[in-house]
Motif scaffolding. Structure first.
Motif, PDB file in Angstrom:
ATOM      1  N   LYS A 181      13.549  33.920  49.573  1.00  0.00           N
ATOM      2  CA  LYS A 181      13.336  33.903  48.363  1.00  0.00           C
ATOM      3  C   LYS A 181      14.042  34.675  47.461  1.00  0.00           C
ATOM      4  N   LEU A 182      14.136  35.637  47.575  1.00  0.00           N
ATOM      5  CA  LEU A 182      14.646  37.001  46.615  1.00  0.00           C
ATOM      6  C   LEU A 182      16.002  36.737  46.593  1.00  0.00           C
ATOM      7  N   ALA A 183      16.350  36.631  47.305  1.00  0.00           N
ATOM      8  CA  ALA A 183      18.219  36.520  47.594  1.00  0.00           C
ATOM      9  C   ALA A 183      18.837  35.204  46.701  1.00  0.00           C
ATOM     10  N   ALA A 184      17.152  34.154  46.941  1.00  0.00           N
ATOM     11  CA  ALA A 184      18.477  32.880  46.204  1.00  0.00           C
ATOM     12  C   ALA A 184      17.525  33.112  45.125  1.00  0.00           C
ATOM     13  N   GLN A 185      17.102  33.964  44.619  1.00  0.00           N
ATOM     14  CA  GLN A 185      16.705  34.198  42.961  1.00  0.00           C
ATOM     15  C   GLN A 185      17.863  35.277  42.106  1.00  0.00           C
ATOM     16  N   GLU A 186      18.212  35.680  43.084  1.00  0.00           N
ATOM     17  CA  GLU A 186      18.944  36.714  42.612  1.00  0.00           C
ATOM     18  C   GLU A 186      20.243  36.679  42.447  1.00  0.00           C
ATOM     19  N   SER A 187      20.545  35.939  44.064  1.00  0.00           N
ATOM     20  CA  SER A 187      22.250  34.936  43.876  1.00  0.00           C
ATOM     21  C   SER A 187      22.141  33.668  42.246  1.00  0.00           C
ATOM     22  N   ARG A 188      20.997  33.706  41.733  1.00  0.00           N
ATOM     23  CA  ARG A 188      21.062  32.156  40.556  1.00  0.00           C
ATOM     24  C   ARG A 188      22.138  32.408  39.850  1.00  0.00           C
ATOM     25  N   GLY A 189      23.038  33.980  39.509  1.00  0.00           N
ATOM     26  CA  GLY A 189      23.664  34.186  38.708  1.00  0.00           C
ATOM     27  C   GLY A 189      24.715  33.770  39.030  1.00  0.00           C
ATOM     28  N   VAL A 190      24.700  32.495  39.062  1.00  0.00           N
ATOM     29  CA  VAL A 190      25.974  31.905  39.728  1.00  0.00           C
ATOM     30  C   VAL A 190      27.414  32.068  39.837  1.00  0.00           C
ATOM     31  N   LEU A 191      28.401  32.226  40.971  1.00  0.00           N
ATOM     32  CA  LEU A 191      29.885  33.419  40.438  1.00  0.00           C
ATOM     33  C   LEU A 191      30.500  32.104  39.876  1.00  0.00           C
ATOM     34  N   GLY A 192      31.618  32.127  39.020  1.00  0.00           N
ATOM     35  CA  GLY A 192      32.283  31.040  38.400  1.00  0.00           C
ATOM     36  C   GLY A 192      33.274  31.224  39.397  1.00  0.00           C
ATOM     37  N   ASP A 193      34.285  30.118  39.378  1.00  0.00           N
ATOM     38  CA  ASP A 193      35.418  29.961  40.278  1.00  0.00           C
ATOM     39  C   ASP A 193      36.844  31.071  40.266  1.00  0.00           C
ATOM     40  N   ARG A 194      36.784  32.327  39.513  1.00  0.00           N
ATOM     41  CA  ARG A 194      37.082  32.806  39.937  1.00  0.00           C
ATOM     42  C   ARG A 194      36.805  34.149  40.536  1.00  0.00           C
ATOM     43  N   GLU A 195      35.465  34.749  40.844  1.00  0.00           N
ATOM     44  CA  GLU A 195      34.411  34.757  41.384  1.00  0.00           C
ATOM     45  C   GLU A 195      34.534  34.254  42.946  1.00  0.00           C
ATOM     46  N   LEU A 196      34.303  32.844  42.524  1.00  0.00           N
ATOM     47  CA  LEU A 196      34.369  32.801  44.758  1.00  0.00           C
ATOM     48  C   LEU A 196      35.315  32.974  44.832  1.00  0.00           C
ATOM     49  N   THR A 197      36.834  32.649  44.825  1.00  0.00           N
ATOM     50  CA  THR A 197      37.638  33.210  45.021  1.00  0.00           C
ATOM     51  C   THR A 197      37.769  34.544  45.728  1.00  0.00           C
ATOM     52  N   GLU A 198      37.587  35.384  44.932  1.00  0.00           N
ATOM     53  CA  GLU A 198      37.401  37.048  45.353  1.00  0.00           C
ATOM     54  C   GLU A 198      36.351  36.690  46.529  1.00  0.00           C
ATOM     55  N   ARG A 199      35.319  36.609  46.651  1.00  0.00           N
ATOM     56  CA  ARG A 199      34.722  36.652  47.214  1.00  0.00           C
ATOM     57  C   ARG A 199      35.017  35.307  48.844  1.00  0.00           C
ATOM     58  N   ALA A 200      36.270  35.165  48.531  1.00  0.00           N
ATOM     59  CA  ALA A 200      36.644  34.170  49.338  1.00  0.00           C
ATOM     60  C   ALA A 200      37.579  35.104  50.238  1.00  0.00           C
ATOM     61  N   LEU A 201      38.283  35.359  49.659  1.00  0.00           N
ATOM     62  CA  LEU A 201      39.107  36.448  50.255  1.00  0.00           C
ATOM     63  C   LEU A 201      38.195  37.713  50.469  1.00  0.00           C
ATOM     64  N   HIS A 202      37.573  38.274  50.254  1.00  0.00           N
ATOM     65  CA  HIS A 202      36.530  39.524  51.121  1.00  0.00           C
ATOM     66  C   HIS A 202      36.366  39.029  52.234  1.00  0.00           C
ATOM     67  N   LEU A 203      35.649  38.009  52.404  1.00  0.00           N
ATOM     68  CA  LEU A 203      35.364  37.273  53.048  1.00  0.00           C
ATOM     69  C   LEU A 203      36.453  37.030  54.688  1.00  0.00           C
ATOM     70  N   SER A 204      37.659  36.232  53.955  1.00  0.00           N
ATOM     71  CA  SER A 204      38.443  36.043  55.613  1.00  0.00           C
ATOM     72  C   SER A 204      39.006  37.942  55.563  1.00  0.00           C
ATOM     73  N   GLU A 205      38.941  39.053  54.635  1.00  0.00           N
ATOM     74  CA  GLU A 205      39.612  40.212  55.331  1.00  0.00           C
ATOM     75  C   GLU A 205      38.220  40.944  56.463  1.00  0.00           C
ATOM     76  N   GLN A 206      36.643  40.340  55.697  1.00  0.00           N
ATOM     77  CA  GLN A 206      36.076  40.940  56.685  1.00  0.00           C
ATOM     78  C   GLN A 206      35.919  40.669  58.317  1.00  0.00           C
ATOM     79  N   TYR A 207      35.888  39.049  57.740  1.00  0.00           N
ATOM     80  CA  TYR A 207      35.771  38.364  59.147  1.00  0.00           C
ATOM     81  C   TYR A 207      36.977  37.757  60.282  1.00  0.00           C
ATOM     82  N   PHE A 208      37.885  37.279  59.545  1.00  0.00           N
ATOM     83  CA  PHE A 208      39.386  36.628  59.731  1.00  0.00           C
ATOM     84  C   PHE A 208      40.523  37.255  60.025  1.00  0.00           C
ATOM     85  N   ASP A 209      40.410  38.977  59.340  1.00  0.00           N
ATOM     86  CA  ASP A 209      41.474  39.716  59.040  1.00  0.00           C
ATOM     87  C   ASP A 209      41.838  39.316  58.748  1.00  0.00           C
ATOM     88  N   GLY A 210      41.709  38.977  56.796  1.00  0.00           N
ATOM     89  CA  GLY A 210      42.852  38.250  55.986  1.00  0.00           C
ATOM     90  C   GLY A 210      43.817  36.971  56.102  1.00  0.00           C
TER      91      GLY A 210
END
Length: 195
Positions: free
Chosen positions: A66-95
């Motif tokens: 619940k706390l995580a949901a409340q804190e994540s309500r500061g919604v990522l914009g499309d640019r931040e969402l793309t950056e997040r995806a690239l970070h996740l790709s690096e972390q879990y799929f070797d980029g």
């Protein structure tokens, strides 16, 4: 000085706690309610003193989500969402998964996300906004995996095994879908109708 039996501190944060420690405070005055808040680098969870250890563990997980949901309500914009995806790709799929675009859309009401591998585009449903970060990350990883493997065969699911919260995120999303199918109680002041 003896330890306070009404307080317990976990030295390692449970999943969902990020890097903060969790302190559980039991209160004999608290009969049913559970609450949680952040205090500096720790999370405080307030529970009734009568709760079992199993109930405590379950409620700590619920309150961290619940706390995580409340804190994540500061919604990522499309640019931040793309950056997040690239970070996740690096972390879990070797980029290896490199989307060209990642964006929120409002026209996906039956899917959480979609991907067009030939274009390298990923779209996430606006319904994910406000959900816990680990759920949004799972959906991003799911769509990133489709840039590497089409369909939902064994190779696809092997890729997602790298993300430790896959099952929890899938369960969360299944719960959201199930809750949406439940009959809703009448709003305050509205009489219940029998059909």
């Amino acid at each position: 000085m003896p330890a306070d039996p009404q307080r317990s501190v976990t030295s390692e944060p449970p999943r969902g706690a990020g890097t903060s420690a969790v302190e559980v405070r039991r209160s004999p005055r608290r009969s049913r309610t559970v609450s949680a808040y952040r205090e500096g680098d720790r999370t405080i969870v307030l529970i009734p003193a009568r709760m079992s250890e199993a109930e405590e563990r379950r409620w700590v997980g619920v309150m961290l989500d619940k706390l995580a949901a409340q804190e994540s309500r500061g919604v990522l914009g499309d640019r931040e969402l793309t950056e997040r995806a690239l970070h996740l790709s690096e972390q879990y799929f070797d980029g290896r998964a490199r989307p060209r675009s990642v964006r929120w859309v409002t026209n996906q009401n039956t899917r959480w996300g979609s991907c067009t591998p030939s274009e390298g585009s990923i779209r996430l449903s606006h319904r994910l906004q406000g959900m816990p970060e680990y759920v949004v990350d799972y959906v991003l990883l799911h769509e990133l995996a489709h840039l590497l493997v089409p369909g939902h065969g064994p190779a696809f699911w092997r890729l997602l095994e790298a993300y430790p919260r896959t099952e929890r995120a899938r369960g969360y999303l299944e719960g959201v879908v199930a809750a949406a199918r439940l009959p809703h109680p009448p709003a305050a002041g509205e009489a219940a109708r029998e059909e």
